[in-house]
Design a protein around this motif. Structure first.
Motif, PDB file in Angstrom:
ATOM      1  N   ARG A 161      19.068 -51.389 -49.892  1.00  0.00           N
ATOM      2  CA  ARG A 161      17.980 -50.599 -49.602  1.00  0.00           C
ATOM      3  C   ARG A 161      18.297 -49.821 -50.536  1.00  0.00           C
ATOM      4  O   ARG A 161      18.823 -48.543 -50.230  1.00  0.00           O
ATOM      5  CB  ARG A 161      17.270 -50.525 -48.108  1.00  0.00           C
ATOM      6  N   LEU A 180      20.811 -47.464 -47.181  1.00  0.00           N
ATOM      7  CA  LEU A 180      20.065 -46.656 -45.222  1.00  0.00           C
ATOM      8  C   LEU A 180      20.084 -48.067 -44.723  1.00  0.00           C
ATOM      9  O   LEU A 180      20.156 -49.038 -45.751  1.00  0.00           O
ATOM     10  CB  LEU A 180      18.702 -46.242 -45.732  1.00  0.00           C
ATOM     11  N   PHE A 181      20.232 -48.173 -43.327  1.00  0.00           N
ATOM     12  CA  PHE A 181      20.106 -49.023 -42.468  1.00  0.00           C
ATOM     13  C   PHE A 181      20.700 -50.300 -42.773  1.00  0.00           C
ATOM     14  O   PHE A 181      21.074 -51.526 -42.190  1.00  0.00           O
ATOM     15  CB  PHE A 181      18.404 -49.301 -42.237  1.00  0.00           C
ATOM     16  N   ASP A 182      22.084 -50.076 -43.820  1.00  0.00           N
ATOM     17  CA  ASP A 182      22.943 -51.396 -43.825  1.00  0.00           C
ATOM     18  C   ASP A 182      24.307 -50.927 -43.227  1.00  0.00           C
ATOM     19  O   ASP A 182      25.514 -49.941 -43.141  1.00  0.00           O
ATOM     20  CB  ASP A 182      23.536 -50.529 -45.215  1.00  0.00           C
ATOM     21  N   CYS A 183      24.726 -52.204 -42.096  1.00  0.00           N
ATOM     22  CA  CYS A 183      25.453 -52.053 -41.206  1.00  0.00           C
ATOM     23  C   CYS A 183      26.774 -52.650 -41.720  1.00  0.00           C
ATOM     24  O   CYS A 183      28.224 -52.823 -40.838  1.00  0.00           O
ATOM     25  CB  CYS A 183      25.245 -52.591 -39.995  1.00  0.00           C
ATOM     26  N   SER A 221      18.025 -41.684 -36.915  1.00  0.00           N
ATOM     27  CA  SER A 221      16.744 -42.167 -37.283  1.00  0.00           C
ATOM     28  C   SER A 221      16.198 -42.953 -38.861  1.00  0.00           C
ATOM     29  O   SER A 221      15.548 -43.566 -39.144  1.00  0.00           O
ATOM     30  CB  SER A 221      16.165 -41.282 -36.788  1.00  0.00           C
ATOM     31  N   LYS A 222      17.199 -41.770 -39.936  1.00  0.00           N
ATOM     32  CA  LYS A 222      16.378 -41.721 -41.278  1.00  0.00           C
ATOM     33  C   LYS A 222      17.524 -42.987 -42.055  1.00  0.00           C
ATOM     34  O   LYS A 222      17.624 -43.126 -43.518  1.00  0.00           O
ATOM     35  CB  LYS A 222      16.846 -40.794 -41.773  1.00  0.00           C
ATOM     36  N   GLY A 223      18.775 -43.776 -41.309  1.00  0.00           N
ATOM     37  CA  GLY A 223      19.033 -44.981 -41.361  1.00  0.00           C
ATOM     38  C   GLY A 223      20.278 -44.705 -42.306  1.00  0.00           C
ATOM     39  O   GLY A 223      21.118 -45.452 -43.291  1.00  0.00           O
ATOM     40  N   ASN A 224      20.615 -43.488 -42.292  1.00  0.00           N
ATOM     41  CA  ASN A 224      22.153 -43.120 -42.585  1.00  0.00           C
ATOM     42  C   ASN A 224      23.538 -42.984 -41.461  1.00  0.00           C
ATOM     43  O   ASN A 224      22.738 -42.130 -40.621  1.00  0.00           O
ATOM     44  CB  ASN A 224      21.738 -40.965 -43.405  1.00  0.00           C
ATOM     45  N   ILE A 243      19.908 -51.451 -34.833  1.00  0.00           N
ATOM     46  CA  ILE A 243      19.468 -50.153 -36.349  1.00  0.00           C
ATOM     47  C   ILE A 243      18.821 -51.156 -37.432  1.00  0.00           C
ATOM     48  O   ILE A 243      18.448 -50.391 -38.138  1.00  0.00           O
ATOM     49  CB  ILE A 243      20.631 -49.682 -37.405  1.00  0.00           C
ATOM     50  N   GLU A 244      19.604 -52.283 -38.043  1.00  0.00           N
ATOM     51  CA  GLU A 244      18.674 -53.341 -38.573  1.00  0.00           C
ATOM     52  C   GLU A 244      17.373 -53.138 -38.755  1.00  0.00           C
ATOM     53  O   GLU A 244      16.345 -53.979 -39.045  1.00  0.00           O
ATOM     54  CB  GLU A 244      19.307 -54.901 -38.858  1.00  0.00           C
ATOM     55  N   GLU A 294      15.314 -51.321 -37.880  1.00  0.00           N
ATOM     56  CA  GLU A 294      15.296 -49.937 -37.960  1.00  0.00           C
ATOM     57  C   GLU A 294      14.306 -49.425 -37.162  1.00  0.00           C
ATOM     58  O   GLU A 294      13.310 -48.348 -37.392  1.00  0.00           O
ATOM     59  CB  GLU A 294      14.468 -49.519 -39.729  1.00  0.00           C
TER      60      GLU A 294
END
Length: 417
Positions: free
Chosen positions: A39, A251-254, A330-333, A352-353, A355
């Motif tokens: 993303r 970001l938000f990438d698990c 919270s910001k996906g970091n 997490i995914e 968001e």
């Protein structure tokens, strides 16, 4: 010599506030990882230009570049394989005692910084007073002075040079300029209890103030007329940008791996610290082997600091942090505690995914990170990098300055024990 604790305590109040800028650099690296979701960020900012010293001066040493994995010593096949270490209790460290040996150096630096920046412009003078008067942003120049004095002992220097002092000022200006831009990007209204520059003067003035400070630091850097140090410090500015690009793209990438996290942390945080400590050694004219060990010390110390900060994002209260707990998440970091927890808890991936679409899902994710041992494994990682940093100091003779450099590592780890 300043003996009281009030001045010294301001030096390391904020041990780590990672720099963030977003220049318009292009960056492409092939990673040997399983491809995950990417993303990107739509934010894009103008490129910085920095002056260079004369490129044809023959007397300066050159150094080879390395891949990020080689710099970090990461095993891409098993990034957690080196984490089997025993955590040991560390006796409390007094910050005032730790930095007393360079207290005069730091006092002189504080006096010089405001005169260096904005001497011709009333707005810049006011901005400089706001920035440098806030305190809590002197860890990097403290390291410069400690390494300068520790390595000066090797070659018989009785006092640090003007080059050492100017390097400390340059490093602090670069770090501060990055924080000004960081506050603009994050729309932060307060930093360490004071209003930020863009809150006081607006975004335009804040950006220009940051630009000016980058340019001013680069001008002073070029005037040191040392090509190796020039290349070392300007590479940090590229690393800042690379770190921001890497973070924004995951970001938000698990599926992010530990080694990717460490490389990003090196770019955003450890690179400047490593350049600070190596640059100080270079100006002491010690052997290349000692300079490289000082680079490794700064790199490992910086990585340990970053991991500790990422742990504190989960373990400290909002009042202690000065921002909401779990702010990065919270910001996906996704940081080390989250990466470790994802290995054991599938539900965390789903949250997490999404968001954090559902009410209360962020708090649930924070609880899962603690429950699944993410914090404990991150503590081990921070300790491992700290131990490596202390090993790097064996190239220095025993002295009060080396003891303080060791103490910096221990003080950092105390924050999570």
């Amino acid at each position: 010599m300043i003996r009281g604790s009030s001045y010294i305590a301001t030096v390391l109040v904020d041990l780590f506030d990672p720099p963030k800028i977003s220049p318009n650099f292009q960056f492409s690296v092939s990673w040997n990882y399983r491809k995950g979701v990417c993303r990107g960020s739509n934010r894009w900012y103008g490129a910085w230009k920095f002056p260079h010293s004369q490129p044809d001066v023959p007397r300066y040493r050159m150094f080879a570049t390395q891949t990020p994995e080689a710099i970090l010593g990461v095993d891409s096949e098993d990034p957690a394989s080196a984490l089997d270490v025993n955590l040991k209790s560390i006796s409390p460290i007094s910050v005032s005692n730790l930095l007393e040996v360079v207290a005069d150096d730091l006092q002189a630096l504080n006096q010089n910084l405001q005169s260096i920046v904005g001497v011709e412009n009333p707005v810049l003078i006011s901005a400089a007073q706001q920035i440098f008067g806030a305190g809590g942003k002197r860890m990097r120049p403290a390291l410069v002075f400690l390494v300068s004095r520790a390595t000066a002992d090797i070659v018989g220097l009785k006092e640090v040079t003007l080059e050492h002092r100017r390097l400390a000022e340059i490093i602090e200006m670069i770090h501060t300029a990055s924080l000004i831009h960081d506050d603009v990007l994050d729309d932060s209204g307060m930093r360490r209890g004071r209003e930020t520059i863009h809150q006081l003067y607006g975004t335009r003035v804040a950006l220009l103030a940051g630009d000016f400070m980058f340019a001013q630091s680069s001008w002073y850097l070029a005037n040191l007329e040392n090509l190796e140090v020039l290349k070392l410090i300007t590479k940090v500015l590229i690393d800042f940008a690379n770190g921001e690009i890497k973070q924004a793209s995951r970001l938000f990438d698990c599926d992010i791996k530990l080694e990717e996290y460490l490389i990003k942390s090196y770019y955003k945080t450890a690179s400047l610290i490593a350049a600070s400590t190596k640059g100080a050694a270079i100006f002491s004219r010690v052997d290349d082997s000692v300079s490289e060990q000082m680079y490794e010390y700064g790199k490992n110390l910086g990585l340990s600091f970053q991991v500790v900060d990422d742990i504190l994002d989960f373990t400290q209260s909002a009042e202690q942090l000065g921002k909401p707990a779990g702010n990065d998440l919270s910001k996906g970091n996704l940081t080390a505690p989250i990466i470790f927890a994802l290995e054991k808890e599938p539900k965390l991936r789903d949250i997490i995914e999404s968001e954090f679409a559902e009410h209360g899902s962020l708090d649930e994710a924070i609880n899962l990170v603690n429950k699944c041992g993410g914090i404990k494994r991150a503590q081990v990682l921070a300790k491992e990098k700290g131990d490596l940093a202390i090993q790097n100091l064996k190239s220095l003779p025993q002295s009060a300055f080396r003891s303080s450099l060791e103490g910096m590592v221990k003080y950092n780890l105390e924050r999570i024990y």
